[in-house]
Design an enzyme around this catalytic site. Structure first.
Site, PDB file in Angstrom:
ATOM      1  CD  GLU A 133      -3.330  -5.953   3.994  1.00  0.00           C
ATOM      2  OE1 GLU A 133      -4.179  -5.142   4.432  1.00  0.00           O
ATOM      3  OE2 GLU A 133      -2.112  -5.747   4.030  1.00  0.00           O
ATOM      4  CD  GLU A 187      -3.003  -1.059   2.283  1.00  0.00           C
ATOM      5  OE1 GLU A 187      -4.011  -1.782   2.180  1.00  0.00           O
ATOM      6  OE2 GLU A 187      -2.810  -0.273   3.251  1.00  0.00           O
TER       7      GLU A 187
END
Length: 463
Positions: free
Chosen positions: A366, A165
């Protein structure tokens, strides 16, 4: 039975700084340091010092992951644990011992180790000395660190990811003040986004120079993606969604897959006089070092509308001058976390990757839901009945399965997280794991969802 592709990854994701604890680390990362100077910023004043004690209990913890039939687990190698001298990338012997031990334990238990190189955990001294990701020297140091990881562990780790991220680093540190150093500086944010893309490409370059692909290894990046859904079909809302997508999704995804920034984004940032500093040599490195595989983190949708205030207003530059967030009436929510639940977005992501991003091999790196006070759901047998988590995962897998049936090359699903872990400023306020963790005793217990995923993995599908 909805069957998933053969050899599908059924697993979960965690990270070094959120699971290991700070034991035997010579250096502090930005979160270690932030907790030192502002412990009140963290929920219940709980910092990363112990986390879920994975540094000490990795063998027992990995056994629990095996007990629920996970076949792959992603974690990360902490720069601050592995490296003693950042300039020369000389290693810390205990760091080498530790990461060798956990990699070997995963393999011993029949679990594929998936390794990320950066999970928000920049060494704080590189921020204080150079400005962190604002500095291209730090980009070079990261490439050295990456190369050291490949040399040390590339004989066993075959699945590598450069960043987790990177957009969150930009947002948290430089725009919206939820990560240290909590700046609001749009110009710096743009340069940091560029530098993170460059750092990923340079790490990939180092990976390929070591001939790891010839040894069956692959490398990618993990991006938090979500389509930006306009509030209406009005032209102004659609335009807001287009620009939000450019900034939030395409700025990293386009470079990762195609090796170049979206032309529309470059045009916009140039017009606004905030465009990054780059060189032809750097742009060539980006072009030549694209990913083999993509990890996608997805939790909630992004909904936007045309901004209430004109983008031409007098103000410091921020990307959201072009769009406002929009709360859809009647939306389903995970109220504990404050996030909308919209599983269909995972299908939209799958189709977007299929149609617009080379149908690259990808996996859900995720997904999950954070719920507070899970002890509310403890049954008489001492097991947390987290049916809400089972329902959440099931819905997302159903939409993912639809995307796979329609030709998207998704090869896995990882929940965040295997064992309840420390979560940045939120510490242990919300729990995400298949396995619960009593942070006072470090006693870990399989939840109902853990027993459920064991059967899903065994069946390679949903009943």
């Amino acid at each position: 039975m909805r069957k998933f592709p053969e050899n599908f990854w059924w697993g979960a994701a965690t990270s070094g700084p959120q699971s290991e604890g700070r034991f035997n680390k010579k250096h502090a990362n930005v979160f270690d340091y932030w907790y030192e100077v502002e412990p009140e910023e963290f929920y219940d004043h709980v910092g990363p010092d112990t986390a879920s004690n994975f540094y000490h209990s990795y063998a027992e913890d990995i056994q629990l992951m095996k007990d629920i039939n996970l076949n792959s687990v992603r974690t990360s190698i902490q720069w601050t644990r592995l490296i003693d001298d950042f300039e020369t990338a000389t290693v810390n012997p205990d760091g080498v011992r530790y990461y060798n031990a956990i990699i070997d334990e995963f393999i011993k238990q029949g679990i594929t180790p998936v390794m990320a190189l950066h999970h928000f955990d920049l060494p704080v001294e590189l921020y204080h000395k150079y400005g962190g990701w604002e500095s291209k020297h730090v980009v070079e140091l990261f490439a050295k660190f990456a190369e050291r990881c490949f040399e040390l562990f590339g004989d066993r780790v075959k699945d590598w990811f450069t960043f987790n991220e990177p957009m969150v680093i930009v947002d948290g540190q430089y725009l919206y003040q939820f990560h240290y150093p909590k700046l609001i500086d749009g110009k710096k944010a743009v340069q940091v986004a560029y530098n993170l893309n460059l750092a990923s490409a340079k790490a990939i370059q180092a990976f390929r120079k070591l001939d790891l692909p010839q040894k069956g290894a692959r490398i990618g990046t993990v991006l938090n993606l979500t389509p930006s859904y306009p509030a209406s079909d009005h032209e102004a809302d659609i335009e807001a969604g287009r620009i939000a997508d450019l900034w939030r999704n395409e700025m990293f995804l386009n470079v990762a897959v195609f090796g170049e920034f979206p032309a529309a984004l470059v045009e916009l940032l140039t017009k606004d006089k905030v465009i990054w500093e780059s060189t032809e040599e750097e742009l060539a490195i980006l072009k030549a070092n694209t990913i083999d595989v993509l990890g996608v983190n997805f939790y909630h949708p992004s909904r936007v509308k045309a901004p209430d205030i004109s983008p031409n207003s007098t103000a410091n530059w921020m990307p959201d001058r072009y769009y406002d967030s929009y709360d859809m009436p009647g939306r389903r929510m995970n109220v504990d976390k404050g996030w909308e639940i919209y599983p269909e977005a995972l299908y939209d992501i799958a189709i977007n990757i299929r149609d617009n991003y080379k149908n690259i091999d990808w996996f859900v790196s995720e997904n999950g839901m954070g719920v507070s006070q899970e002890e509310r759901f403890l049954n008489e047998e001492g097991v947390i009945d987290d049916d809400y988590r089972i329902d959440f995962i099931t819905e997302h897998l159903e939409w993912l399965h639809k995307g796979i049936e329609e030709g998207s090359n998704c090869f896995g699903y990882h929940l965040w997280t295997p064992i309840d872990c420390w979560s940045w400023k939120n510490a242990y306020r919300n729990r995400y794991g298949f396995i619960s963790n009593n942070i006072h005793t470090q006693i870990k217990t399989i939840k109902k969802s853990g027993h459920w995923i064991k059967e899903v993995s065994k069946n390679n599908g949903l009943k």
